[in-house]
Design a protein around this motif. Structure first.
Motif, mmCIF file in Angstrom:
data_model
loop_
_atom_site.group_PDB
_atom_site.id
_atom_site.type_symbol
_atom_site.label_atom_id
_atom_site.label_comp_id
_atom_site.label_asym_id
_atom_site.label_seq_id
_atom_site.Cartn_x
_atom_site.Cartn_y
_atom_site.Cartn_z
ATOM 1 N N ILE A 104 -24.009 15.167 -13.135
ATOM 2 C CA ILE A 104 -22.654 14.667 -13.439
ATOM 3 C C ILE A 104 -22.441 14.510 -14.948
ATOM 4 C CG2 ILE A 104 -21.063 12.720 -13.158
ATOM 5 C CD1 ILE A 104 -22.447 12.249 -10.389
ATOM 6 N N LYS B 192 -25.974 11.119 -22.256
ATOM 7 C CA LYS B 192 -24.882 10.718 -23.144
ATOM 8 C C LYS B 192 -25.238 11.022 -24.601
ATOM 9 C CE LYS B 192 -21.873 9.121 -20.120
ATOM 10 N NZ LYS B 192 -20.572 9.791 -19.950
ATOM 11 N N LEU C 297 -17.097 1.764 -12.151
ATOM 12 C CA LEU C 297 -18.465 2.144 -12.513
ATOM 13 C C LEU C 297 -19.263 0.927 -12.948
ATOM 14 C CD1 LEU C 297 -20.607 4.338 -13.169
ATOM 15 C CD2 LEU C 297 -19.592 4.534 -15.430
ATOM 16 N N ILE D 79 -17.371 18.375 -10.700
ATOM 17 C CA ILE D 79 -17.641 18.987 -12.010
ATOM 18 C C ILE D 79 -19.070 19.495 -12.148
ATOM 19 C CG2 ILE D 79 -15.826 17.735 -13.242
ATOM 20 C CD1 ILE D 79 -18.161 15.922 -14.387
ATOM 21 N N GLY E 50 -18.172 0.948 -24.945
ATOM 22 C CA GLY E 50 -19.176 -0.064 -24.629
ATOM 23 C C GLY E 50 -18.922 -0.524 -23.205
ATOM 24 N N PRO E 51 -19.567 -1.617 -22.778
ATOM 25 C CA PRO E 51 -19.388 -2.110 -21.410
ATOM 26 C C PRO E 51 -17.913 -2.371 -21.107
ATOM 27 C CG PRO E 51 -21.120 -3.319 -22.541
ATOM 28 C CD PRO E 51 -20.474 -2.450 -23.568
ATOM 29 N N GLY F 110 -12.267 13.073 -14.217
ATOM 30 C CA GLY F 110 -12.473 11.641 -13.965
ATOM 31 C C GLY F 110 -11.189 10.834 -13.921
ATOM 32 N N GLY G 182 -10.528 7.261 -17.143
ATOM 33 C CA GLY G 182 -9.862 8.551 -16.943
ATOM 34 C C GLY G 182 -8.450 8.369 -16.430
ATOM 35 N N GLY H 217 -17.922 10.440 -15.180
ATOM 36 C CA GLY H 217 -19.314 10.061 -15.393
ATOM 37 C C GLY H 217 -19.779 9.173 -14.262
HETATM 38 N N1 LIG Z 1 -17.438 1.467 -17.612
HETATM 39 C C1 LIG Z 1 -18.331 1.387 -18.586
HETATM 40 O O1 LIG Z 1 -18.901 0.297 -18.862
HETATM 41 C C2 LIG Z 1 -18.655 2.593 -19.411
HETATM 42 C C3 LIG Z 1 -19.422 2.411 -20.572
HETATM 43 C C4 LIG Z 1 -19.753 3.512 -21.342
HETATM 44 C C5 LIG Z 1 -19.324 4.774 -20.981
HETATM 45 N N2 LIG Z 1 -18.576 4.932 -19.841
HETATM 46 C C6 LIG Z 1 -18.163 6.297 -19.509
HETATM 47 O O2 LIG Z 1 -16.755 6.334 -19.374
HETATM 48 C C7 LIG Z 1 -16.404 7.379 -18.473
HETATM 49 C C8 LIG Z 1 -15.442 6.852 -17.401
HETATM 50 O O3 LIG Z 1 -16.134 5.872 -16.654
HETATM 51 P P1 LIG Z 1 -15.386 4.690 -15.873
HETATM 52 O O4 LIG Z 1 -16.055 3.448 -16.251
HETATM 53 O O5 LIG Z 1 -13.927 4.823 -16.025
HETATM 54 O O6 LIG Z 1 -15.885 5.020 -14.380
HETATM 55 P P2 LIG Z 1 -15.119 5.154 -12.984
HETATM 56 O O7 LIG Z 1 -16.190 5.136 -11.959
HETATM 57 O O8 LIG Z 1 -14.013 4.189 -12.911
HETATM 58 O O9 LIG Z 1 -14.499 6.631 -13.073
HETATM 59 C C9 LIG Z 1 -15.326 7.764 -13.097
HETATM 60 C C10 LIG Z 1 -14.574 8.909 -12.450
HETATM 61 O O10 LIG Z 1 -15.421 10.075 -12.496
HETATM 62 C C11 LIG Z 1 -15.300 10.733 -11.256
HETATM 63 N N3 LIG Z 1 -16.479 11.536 -10.976
HETATM 64 C C12 LIG Z 1 -17.760 11.107 -10.857
HETATM 65 N N4 LIG Z 1 -18.553 12.144 -10.540
HETATM 66 C C13 LIG Z 1 -17.763 13.248 -10.459
HETATM 67 C C14 LIG Z 1 -17.995 14.618 -10.153
HETATM 68 N N5 LIG Z 1 -19.222 15.074 -9.844
HETATM 69 N N6 LIG Z 1 -16.959 15.473 -10.172
HETATM 70 C C15 LIG Z 1 -15.703 15.020 -10.457
HETATM 71 N N7 LIG Z 1 -15.431 13.747 -10.745
HETATM 72 C C16 LIG Z 1 -16.447 12.864 -10.745
HETATM 73 C C17 LIG Z 1 -15.157 9.608 -10.242
HETATM 74 O O11 LIG Z 1 -14.619 10.061 -9.008
HETATM 75 C C18 LIG Z 1 -14.245 8.653 -10.972
HETATM 76 O O12 LIG Z 1 -12.891 8.936 -10.728
HETATM 77 C C19 LIG Z 1 -17.713 7.914 -17.896
HETATM 78 O O13 LIG Z 1 -18.078 9.093 -18.591
HETATM 79 C C20 LIG Z 1 -18.694 6.806 -18.183
HETATM 80 O O14 LIG Z 1 -20.011 7.291 -18.288
HETATM 81 C C21 LIG Z 1 -18.221 3.877 -19.052
#
Ligand SMILES: NC(=O)c1ccc[n+]([C@@H]2O[C@H](COP(=O)([O-])OP(=O)(O)OC[C@H]3O[C@@H](n4cnc5c(N)ncnc54)[C@H](O)[C@@H]3O)[C@@H](O)[C@H]2O)c1
Length: 251
Positions: free
Chosen positions: A113, A159, A192, A64, A186-187, A13, A19, A92
């Motif tokens: 995912i 999760k 995403l 992934i 959190g948010p 990610g 990430g 994610g």
């Molecule tokens: N943003 C939020 O509010 C939030 C809240 C709670 C948890 N999260 C978790 O934090 C983590 C990072 O999220 P983020 O907000 O930075 O999102 P983001 O969308 O900015 O980044 C997610 C990354 O995952 C990659 N990805 C998605 N599916 C994939 C796959 N099948 N194979 C390879 N790569 C893949 C995407 O290309 C992207 O680069 C995630 O696990 C998400 O569930 C985010």
């Protein structure tokens, strides 16, 4: 932090959001980081941000959800960099839809995912760590997996699943000197979360009001805790779940 410089890490990610920020931090700490992400253009941008920092970044286009692709990319990373010692599962995905309006194709995508993804990474990468007698793993879950989140039922199940999975793996692999912990954002203002705000424009504002620290998270809120849990400073911590959410959830 102690024990990060020179270590080899795989991070999923890393093309975006949390990430990306974490990849940059690990390279700043002197790690060699292999980014596994399906968004190759995004990983190239992350690699550009790492230029001039003490460590090294290598990038691989990997879905992934595909265990064979994860295994092949891990072989290539180890050929290029050496044995992997650290793993950060950050990738994610979700879209907010009330559960009763979802269908099986959507469940499969979310589970693929958010649950199969980490399972694949553990099955391939953590197996190698266990065989070699050293490893540190951080998996990014979500507060949705601890307290639920409206519109995110299947995502929350995944999760919550990775939290329970990590505790079990931490028990199974303690004797192999592999530690595994979970960070629950959190948010957070990332692409995403942007998908959610488009669907529900008032959501960001009302969430920020509900958060004791009065703001949404930003990607840079997470690399510190993830780097710490991957470092030798955290060598006696395993099977733990830590929320980073401005106090929105307190347990
Ligand atoms: N943003 C939020 O509010 C939030 C809240 C709670 C948890 N999260 C978790 O934090 C983590 C990072 O999220 P983020 O907000 O930075 O999102 P983001 O969308 O900015 O980044 C997610 C990354 O995952 C990659 N990805 C998605 N599916 C994939 C796959 N099948 N194979 C390879 N790569 C893949 C995407 O290309 C992207 O680069 C995630 O696990 C998400 O569930 C985010």
């Amino acid at each position: 932090m102690r024990g990060l410089a020179g270590r080899r890490a795989i991070l999923t990610g890393g093309a975006s959001g949390i990430g990306r920020a974490t990849a940059v931090r690990l390279v700043e700490e002197g790690c060699t980081v292999g980014i596994f992400d399906q968004n190759f253009a995004g990983t190239e941008e992350t690699a550009a941000l790492c230029r001039g920092k003490p460590g090294r970044v290598l990038i691989y286009k990997v879905d992934i959800t595909d265990r064979d692709a994860v295994a092949t990319a891990t072989d290539v990373f180890e050929h290029d960099a050496g044995p992997v010692e650290l793993l950060a599962n950050v990738a994610g995905w979700d879209r907010p839809i009330p559960f009763l309006d979802t269908d099986r194709a959507f469940w499969d995508k979310v589970i693929g995912i958010n649950l199969y993804g980490p399972l694949n990474l553990h099955h391939v990468v953590v197996k190698r760590m266990a065989d070699r007698g050293f490893g540190r793993v951080v998996t990014v879950s979500s507060d949705a997996g601890r307290v639920g989140s409206s519109g995110e039922a299947v995502y929350s199940a995944c999760k919550g699943g990775v939290i329970a999975f990590t505790k079990t793996m931490a028990r199974e692999l303690a004797r192999n000197n592999v530690t595994l912990n979970v960070v629950c954002p959190g948010p957070t203002d990332t692409p995403l979360f942007g998908g959610f705000v488009t669907d529900m424009p008032k959501l960001a504002e009302s969430l920020a009001r509900a958060i004791p620290l009065r703001r949404l998270g930003v990607p840079d809120d997470y690399p510190g805790i993830i780097a710490f849990l991957l470092s030798d400073d955290a060598s006696y911590i395993t099977g733990q779940t830590i929320s980073v959410s401005g106090g929105l959830t307190m347990q």
